[in-house]
Design an enzyme around this catalytic site. Structure first.
Site, mmCIF file in Angstrom:
data_model
loop_
_atom_site.group_PDB
_atom_site.id
_atom_site.type_symbol
_atom_site.label_atom_id
_atom_site.label_comp_id
_atom_site.label_asym_id
_atom_site.label_seq_id
_atom_site.Cartn_x
_atom_site.Cartn_y
_atom_site.Cartn_z
ATOM 1 N N CYS A 229 9.003 1.594 -70.224
ATOM 2 C CA CYS A 229 7.625 1.854 -70.647
ATOM 3 C C CYS A 229 6.699 1.312 -69.579
ATOM 4 O O CYS A 229 6.968 0.279 -68.974
ATOM 5 C CB CYS A 229 7.386 1.146 -71.978
ATOM 6 S SG CYS A 229 5.660 1.078 -72.473
ATOM 7 N N HIS A 230 5.594 1.992 -69.359
ATOM 8 C CA HIS A 230 4.706 1.596 -68.247
ATOM 9 C C HIS A 230 3.543 0.718 -68.672
ATOM 10 O O HIS A 230 2.638 0.479 -67.885
ATOM 11 C CB HIS A 230 4.187 2.842 -67.534
ATOM 12 C CG HIS A 230 3.593 3.826 -68.481
ATOM 13 N ND1 HIS A 230 3.568 5.167 -68.237
ATOM 14 C CD2 HIS A 230 3.039 3.664 -69.702
ATOM 15 C CE1 HIS A 230 3.002 5.780 -69.251
ATOM 16 N NE2 HIS A 230 2.674 4.888 -70.132
ATOM 17 N N ASN B 169 9.144 6.976 -78.049
ATOM 18 C CA ASN B 169 8.652 5.992 -79.012
ATOM 19 C C ASN B 169 9.056 6.407 -80.417
ATOM 20 O O ASN B 169 9.185 7.596 -80.688
ATOM 21 C CB ASN B 169 7.130 5.869 -78.940
ATOM 22 C CG ASN B 169 6.701 5.098 -77.720
ATOM 23 O OD1 ASN B 169 7.407 4.214 -77.273
ATOM 24 N ND2 ASN B 169 5.539 5.471 -77.172
ATOM 25 N N HIS C 64 5.129 -2.645 -76.371
ATOM 26 C CA HIS C 64 3.731 -2.436 -76.777
ATOM 27 C C HIS C 64 3.107 -3.678 -77.401
ATOM 28 O O HIS C 64 1.964 -3.638 -77.848
ATOM 29 C CB HIS C 64 3.591 -1.230 -77.734
ATOM 30 C CG HIS C 64 3.919 0.069 -77.089
ATOM 31 N ND1 HIS C 64 4.065 1.232 -77.795
ATOM 32 C CD2 HIS C 64 4.141 0.396 -75.787
ATOM 33 C CE1 HIS C 64 4.369 2.220 -76.967
ATOM 34 N NE2 HIS C 64 4.421 1.735 -75.747
#
Ligand SMILES: [Mg+2]
Ligand SMILES: [Mg+2]
Ligand SMILES: [Mg+2]
Ligand SMILES: [Mg+2]
Lengths: 462, 462, 462, 462
Positions: free
Chosen positions: D179-180, D157, D216
C-alpha cells in the site's frame, strides 16, 4: 454417562491395551472400590484373547461382596468398536515386544552405554518413541473420528511423546498423561517427616508440592505439609542420607532392580537445590552418561540397578499363567488399591469432586520458558469436563538447561518419526546425554538399534 | 556530531580498551579511509601508556596524503572522561592477562579436554566470562551515567555474555555486538562460486544470507547470490571437499593455528543440512568434546589446530615492540582496510547510508523459540540512530537443541557471575558439551581454574 | 505465625484502611467465626481515631460466647508500624472523600454521561484511579521495605489498577485482589437451578466455573454443577427472563440502587454466548455509553439505577454513629458471615486447607492474548504460601476485543498516573467506551474532573 | 524465471483482477520502464473481456521506443490457468460491484454514520470484508494447489483481511500486502523539509521511517533524513499548519474527494505525539465517529470530503471508454511511473537488489503486543526469495489501544466470514468506532447492509 443422585452411571470407558496384565487389573481393582461410578469398559488389544480374558476376569468381580460398584467388561474387536460412544479412553500399551525392548535396553551396553529403564530417553527411549509414535498417530486419528469429545488418559511410556503425538495429530483432543513418579517423591517426603520430625500418619496427599518439568524428570521447588516448608527439611534429609541412601525398608534396592535408595535424589538436590520428583532409575537416564550410569560399578555405587529385560520376560510369563488362572476361576482376583489417581480423576471429570494433582499436558504457559505445545508435567485443576494446568512458574536456569535439552530432543524425535527422517532421528540420538561415545560409534549403534525395531517403522527408508 | 553537507563531523568516539594493538589500529585504518566521517576518538585503557601511544600513532596520520579524514586521538584518564559526550562507545578489551588465558585454554588439557580457542564456551570460555562480566557491569554503569544515548559497539569475547551483561545492567542501552565470523562464511561461499561455477569477481556483500544463532555458533539457512540459491551448491561443495577440506590457499591450516580447512563446516552441513557460519575453530567448541576435539590426533584429522597461548604471548611482544616503533615514528603506520563493517555501521547510525548486516542483540522475537533477552546473532537493519533486527525465523529442532543448550548455559553463567554463585557456575560448567569427563574430575578442574582467575572475582567466596 | 496442632496462631495482619466501617467489621465477623486461626490485627488508617474505634470494637469480641477465636486489635500510628512483622496485609481504603466521588459519578451527567457506580472504568473510574495509584505506590514501597514476604490482599477499587500498581512498584510482591462479583453470578446460577430444575440446597461453591476477564468485566465460559453443563440451561434462563428480568426477590432493584434484575446479564449472554460474571451495575459501565447507560430512561428500562453519592454520604453518617455506639458498647457487635472468601484464603495460605477460587493477579499466561503483567481475573489454586493461577484459556475474539480495550486503557492510565502525564490521561479518557460525546466536550469535562481531584495529584502540572 | 547476466528473464506473473483499468495499467507502465526484468503476465479476471483488452493494450507496448523491456500479456481463462507456473501472483480485484459499494459507503449516512472511503473499517469496510474473504479463500486454495512457491502481492482492500485470509487458508503462502499510504506521509515529510528548512531535492526514499501499525492506520515513531531527527520538526510543522492545513497545492482538497489538507495528521500528532502514516481520509475512519466524521459540516471543517460512489461510477465509465480506445489503438498508452514499489520488490525478490520498505504481513514479533498472526504493517527486508519483517518495537499504550481495537475487530470479522456467523459479524459491527449510534438502530443498519451484499455470502443464513 448420566447422574443418578450422587452417582455417575453408564460411564463408558475404552481401554486401549486392554489385554494388559498390570494396569488393567489395577484399574479393575480401583473401579471395584469406588461406589459412585459404574458403567462399561471396552477392552481393546491387538492380542484379542488377552482382552477377552481380562473381560472375563473383570466381569467375575460383579456379585462379589467386597466389590462396591458394577462394571461390565467387554472385549472389543476393533479400535473403532472400542472408541465409539466412549466417555473416557484409557491407553496403556506395550509398544512392540520384549525383543525390541531387549535391543533398546541392552544393545547400548555393548558400546558402554548403560540404561536403568530404557523407556523414556536415552538410546532405548528414543527407539521406543520411534515405534510408538506411529501407533499413537493411529490412536489419535481413531479418537478424532470415533470419540472426539472423550477424555483420554495415557499411561504408556514414553509419556511425553505419547501425549505430544495425540495433540499433534488431533489438536482438539482432551488428553492427559498420568504417572505416579511424583507420588513416590511425596511418599519420600512423608518418610522424611517421620524420620526427622517423628511425625506419623501423614498421607501422601497432605504433602503439597509445586511440580514442574517433564515426565520422569520433574522437579519440586515448593513443598509443604500443614504449613511447614519442607525444602529446608529436605536439605537436612539429603545431608543425613546422601552417602548411605534412604529406603523405607533398608537394603531393598539390592534385591529388586525396580527400587533405589534415593541417593540420586539427594545428589541432585545438593547440586541444584530443588527436589527431583521421579525415581532414581528414571532420573539417572536424563543426566550425562558419565554421571550415574558410567559403568556397572558406578551404577551400583549409586544404589540402583539396571532392570534387565529378561526379568520382564519372566514376570510376563508369570502374569500370563496367572491370567489364565484368573480367567478360568482357579484363582480369585485380589482387590488392592493401586495408589494411582485414576479413579479420582474420573470422578472429578464427571463432576463428582474437584482435585488438584500433577499431569502431563501441552505447555500453554504453565511453565515459563518451555516452548508452547511441548508436553510438560505440572499440577492441574480437575473439575467437571475440564483439566486446567496450574501455573508452575519457571525453573532456575541451571535445571532449565537440563530439561530443555530433553524437550528439544523430544521435539526432534517427534518430527523424525512423523516424517520418517533417519537423519533427524540420528541427530536426536547423538544429542542424548547418555550418548557420550564418539559420533562414529554412536552412529553404528543407532543403525543397529533402528534395524531391530524396523518392523514398527513402516514407510521408513532403512 | 553534526552534518556539514554530506559529511558528519565532530563525531565523538570513546574507545574502551583503546590501548589495543590489533583492533584499535584496524579502526584507525578504516576511519582514515572514510572521507565522510571525522571527529575525536578518546582512548581509554587500564594501561594508560598503551592508550597514549595509540593516540600518538593515530594523530600522526593527520596530514598524510593517503588519509582521507581528520580524526583526533586522545588518551583518556578515566572511564568517565572517555565516555562523557560520546556519540559512540567502542569496546574491545582483553579481560585479564595471558596468565589467565593460559589456564583457560591449557589447564583442561590435563583432564583430556581440548579447546581450539577457549574464549567463548567450554571451560575456558566460561572462566573468561566469569571475570569479564564484572568488568562489563562497570562499563554498563559508566555508560548509563555518562553516555546513556551513545551507541555502543562491542568486539570483546565472549561476545554474547558481554552484550547480555550490558543490557542486563542498563536495559535502555543502545548496544550491539559485531563479529566477522559470518563474513568468513560469506567469503567461503564466494570461493565456492569460483570453484564450482567459475564465477569471478563476486564480493562478500553480494552473498545474501539469513543468519540465525548465537555468536560463533551461528547458522545460515538461506543464502543466495544474484538470485541463485546457494544451499544446493553448498551441498555439492561439502560433498566435494568433505574429506580433504577446502582452503583458498591449500595447506595453510597446518601452518597457522588461526586457520582451518573447513572440514567441520562440511561435516555439520552433512549432519544438519544448514550452513554453520563461524570458523571451524569456534564451531568445534560448541559441539560435544567427543566429536572434533577428542584428542590432539582427532583435532588434527579435522585440519584445525589448538591456538596456544604461548603464541599469543609472542605475538603480543612483537606488537608491543611495533607499537613503540609506530609511536616514535621509526615505522610508518600502514593503512589497510580490515574488512570489518564498523565504519559502514557508523555511517548508517549517523544517517549517511542504510545497511543490513549481522549483529548480536537481545532477542526480541528475531529468532523464534529462543528466550526473550538472550543475545542472538541475526541480520539487522541499520539506519540513522537505529538498529532493528530482521526476523530470521526459527532453527530446525535438531540445531535448535544444540543452540539452546548454550543459550541456557550462558544465562546460568550470567546469573552465577552477577550473584557470585559458585554452585551455579559449576552447574553451567558441568553442562558444557566439552565437559564429557566424570563429574568428580570436572569439579576438581573447575575449582583449579576458578582459583586461577580469582583476582578478577571480587566478592566471591572461593 | 506458628502452628499449634491443627491451628495457626500468632498470625499478624496489617489492615490498611483499618478505620473502615464496612470491610473491617466484616473481617472481624469472619475471623470471629473461625476457630483455627488467631493472632493480631494492626489497623492503620489516615483517620487514626477510626482505627482506634475499630480496635476497641474488635477487642470487645474477645470473651463473647459466640466467638470462636481470639484476635487482638491494635490501632497503628504509621504504615511502618502496621506493616512491620505482618504475615498478611489487607488493603481496603477509600481513595479520597465523597466530594471527589461526587465529581466522579455525577459531573459527567452534565455532559450526558451516566455511570451506575463510577469506581472502576468510565470517567469516574479513571479519575479515581489517577488519585489511587499514588497511594498504592506508597503502600507498595512500604510493603517492600517493611513486609516483603507478606501476602497482600486488596479489596479497594479500581481493583485492577490497585493490584497492577502494587506489582509495578514491587514486582516480587505476593499480592492478590479479591472481589465477590463472581460469587454473585454463582448465586444467580444457584437460583437458576431452583427456578428451572427445582433443585434446592445447592451451595454457591457447588457451582464450578471457569473465570476469565478483568475485574467487574469477567466472563464464565464453562459452568457446571454436579456434572451438569449449565451453559445450555443459562440460555434457557436468559430467554425466559431476558425481558422481565430475574431477581431472588422480584422488584428489589427498584428499591435499591445497589441491586439489579440481571437484564444486562441476559442481554450480554444473548449477544456473546458467554456468561458475564459481575453485577449489572458494573457490567453496564464497560460497554459503550449508548447501550445501557444512554440516559436515565434507558437505565431504568434495564432495571438498574445510578448509585447516588448522596446515598453513600448518608450511609456513611449512619455508620459513623453506629461506630460510636459499638465503640462505647451501647450496641453489641452483630456477628454475621460476609460470604467473602477471605478467611478461607488465609487458611489456605497458612497451609490449613487448599482452595480453588477466583482472584485478580498479573497475567502470566492464565489468559491467552492478554499482555503479560496486565492484571486479570481467573481461578487460582491456593495452598500454603502460594497462589497459582489456573489456566483459563482464551476469550472468543468478540469479547476479547471488549476486554482488551479496557486492559489497554488501564495500562494507559497507569502510565499517565506514574509519569503525571495529562496528555496520556486524556487519551485514555477519550478512549473509554462511556465517552461517546464529541472530543471537545469530553476534553472540557476531563479538565473539570481532574481539577476536582487535584488535591490527590501531587507533582502534576494542572 | 532465469538469469541472463544481470537480467532476470522469463518471469511469470499471474495477475488476478487483470481486467483492472487502474492498477493493471500502472503495472504495465512500471514494467515497461525496467530494463532488467522481462517475461509473461497472465491476466485473469471474472470479466474475461476486460482481461483480454488489457492483454491487447499491454502487448501493443512491445516495439515502442520508449519501452525498455519485453513483456508478453495473455488473458487467462481460469484461475488455474493463470496460476500454473507463476513466479509471482499479483492480486488487485474489486470485490463486488459499485452497487454494493454504494450500500457500503452511503447507506450508513441514513443513520448518521459518515465514511470517507468505506473500504477498510467502519460499516462499509466490514461488509466489504465479509464478501471479499470468501473470494480470498478461493484464491488462497488456488495458490496452494497451482502456485505454492510463488510470491503473492496483494493490493486489494481491505488489505489486512485479504492478507490475513491468504495466510489463514494456506499458512505456508509467501504473501505480502503493499500500500502506498506510507509513501504519502514520506512525501509530506519531504514537503515539510522544504517548507521549514528550505531543503530542495529530497526524495521520498531519503526519508527513513520506522513504521508500525495496521494498514491505513499505521504510525511512524522514528523518522530521519540525512541524520536529522524529523519528529521535533514535525511538531513544529503540526503547530504551524494544524488549523489551516497543509497541501502541496493549497485548496486542492476542496476540489477532489481523494485529497486532504492533512489536518487530521496534525491533530493526531498533537494528541499522540507520533506521526500517523496514512491519508486523512483513511485515518478518520479508524477513530470514533464523533471525532472527524460526525456530520458533513464537521467533515468539511477537517478539510476532507466523502468520496461518493457516484464519482467512482463515473470514473469507471470514463476508464471503460478509454480502455476501448487503448485496445483498438485509437489512443496511445501513456507511460508514467506510478511511484509504487512493485517493480523494486520484484527485483529484490528475484535477487537483483535488496530493499527495505513497508509491507503488510502476519505478525511474528515485528510489533510487540499485537497477537501473533494478525496482519500488521512494518518495514521489511526484501532480498532474493525472502521478505523478512524488521522489528518495529511497540506502540505507546494509548495508540496501541486504538490499533488493537481494530485488530481484534478484524479477527472477529475473519472468523465471522469463515464460519458464516451473523452473530459474530454483528458483534464486530457494533464494536466499530464509527458505530456510535444506539445498538438497536445499528442492528437494523447491519441487517440492511448485509442483505445488500447477500449475493456474495453463499451459505449464510440471512
Ligand atoms: Mg511413569
Ligand atoms: Mg568473533
Ligand atoms: Mg468488586
Ligand atoms: Mg491502501
Amino acid at each position: 454417562m448420566r447422574f443418578e443422585g450422587e452417582k455417575a452411571t453408564d460411564i463408558r470407558i475404552a481401554y486401549i491395551g486392554g489385554g494388559s496384565k498390570g494396569w488393567a487389573w489395577g484399574l479393575m481393582s480401583d473401579l471395584a472400590a469406588e461406589p459412585k461410578l459404574s458403567g462399561t469398559v471396552k477392552l481393546y488389544d491387538i492380542d484379542y484373547q488377552a482382552a477377552a480374558n481380562n473381560a472375563a476376569i473383570g466381569n467375575r468381580l460383579n456379585g462379589r461382596e467386597d466389590v462396591s460398584a458394577r462394571w461390565t467388561y467387554e472385549a472389543a474387536g476393533s479400535l473403532q468398536a472400542a472408541l465409539t460412544g466412549a466417555d473416557f479412553v484409557i491407553i496403556s500399551i506395550l509398544p512392540g515386544t520384549f525383543a525390541e525392548m531387549e535391543s533398546d535396553v541392552h544393545l547400548p551396553e555393548e558400546y558402554g552405554i548403560y540404561q536403568t529403564v530404557g523407556d523414556t530417553v536415552g538410546p532405548g527411549g528414543l527407539m521406543r518413541a520411534l515405534r510408538t509414535i506411529p501407533m499413537y498417530v493411529e490412536i489419535a486419528e481413531g479418537i478424532e473420528r470415533f470419540a472426539p469429545d472423550a477424555w483420554v488418559i495415557n499411561f504408556t511410556n514414553p509419556m511425553t511423546l505419547c501425549v505430544r503425538t495425540l495433540y499433534e495429530v488431533f489438536p482438539k483432543i482432551k488428553a492427559i498423561g498420568c504417572c505416579h513418579e511424583v507420588f513416590g517423591t511425596q511418599n519420600l517426603l512423608v518418610d522424611m517427616l517421620k524420620d526427622l520430625k517423628g511425625l506419623e500418619g501423614i498421607a501422601r496427599r497432605d504433602i503439597q508440592v509445586n511440580v514442574l518439568g517433564i515426565n520422569h524428570f520433574t522437579w519440586i521447588d515448593q513443598a509443604s505439609c500443614r504449613g511447614m516448608d519442607l525444602i529446608p527439611l529436605y536439605r537436612e534429609f539429603a545431608e543425613k542420607y546422601g552417602e548411605i541412601g534412604f529406603e523405607r525398608e533398608p537394603g531393598r534396592w539390592a534385591e529388586s532392580p525396580f527400587r533405589s535408595a534415593n541417593r540420586i535424589h539427594f545428589d541432585l538436590f545438593k547440586r541444584y537445590h530443588v527436589i527431583a520428583a521421579a525415581g532414581d532409575r528414571h532420573l539417572a537416564e536424563f543426566m550425562p552418561g558419565t554421571w550415574y550410569l558410567k559403568d556397572p560399578e558406578t551404577i551400583r555405587s549409586w544404589k540402583i540397578g539396571i532392570t534387565p529385560v529378561s526379568l520382564r520376560v519372566q514376570k510376563g510369563e508369570n502374569l500370563l499363567r496367572r491370567s489364565e488362572r484368573l480367567t478360568n476361576g482357579e484363582e480369585e482376583f485380589p482387590l488392592k488399591k493401586t495408589g494411582e489417581d485414576t479413579v479420582s480423576i474420573l470422578k472429578a471429570l464427571v463432576g463428582l469432586e474437584s482435585l488438584v494433582t500433577n499431569v502431563n499436558m501441552p505447555n500453554a504457559g504453565q511453565i515459563g520458558g518451555i516452548p508452547a505445545g511441548a508436553v510438560v508435567e505440572t499440577n492441574a485443576s480437575f473439575r467437571a469436563d475440564s483439566v486446567r494446568p496450574v501455573q508452575a512458574g519457571e525453573l532456575s536456569p541451571d535445571i532449565h538447561a537440563l530439561v530443555l535439552r530433553h524437550v528439544m530432543n523430544q521435539e526432534t524425535v517427534l518430527r523424525a518419526a512423523l516424517t520418517r527422517d533417519k537423519r533427524l532421528a540420528l541427530a536426536a540420538f547423538l544429542n542424548d546425554p547418555l550418548v557420550t561415545i564418539a559420533p562414529g560409534e554412536a552412529e553404528a549403534l543407532f543403525h543397529r538399534m533402528l534395524n531391530h525395531t524396523r518392523a514398527y517403522l513402516p514407510g521408513w527408508e532403512l
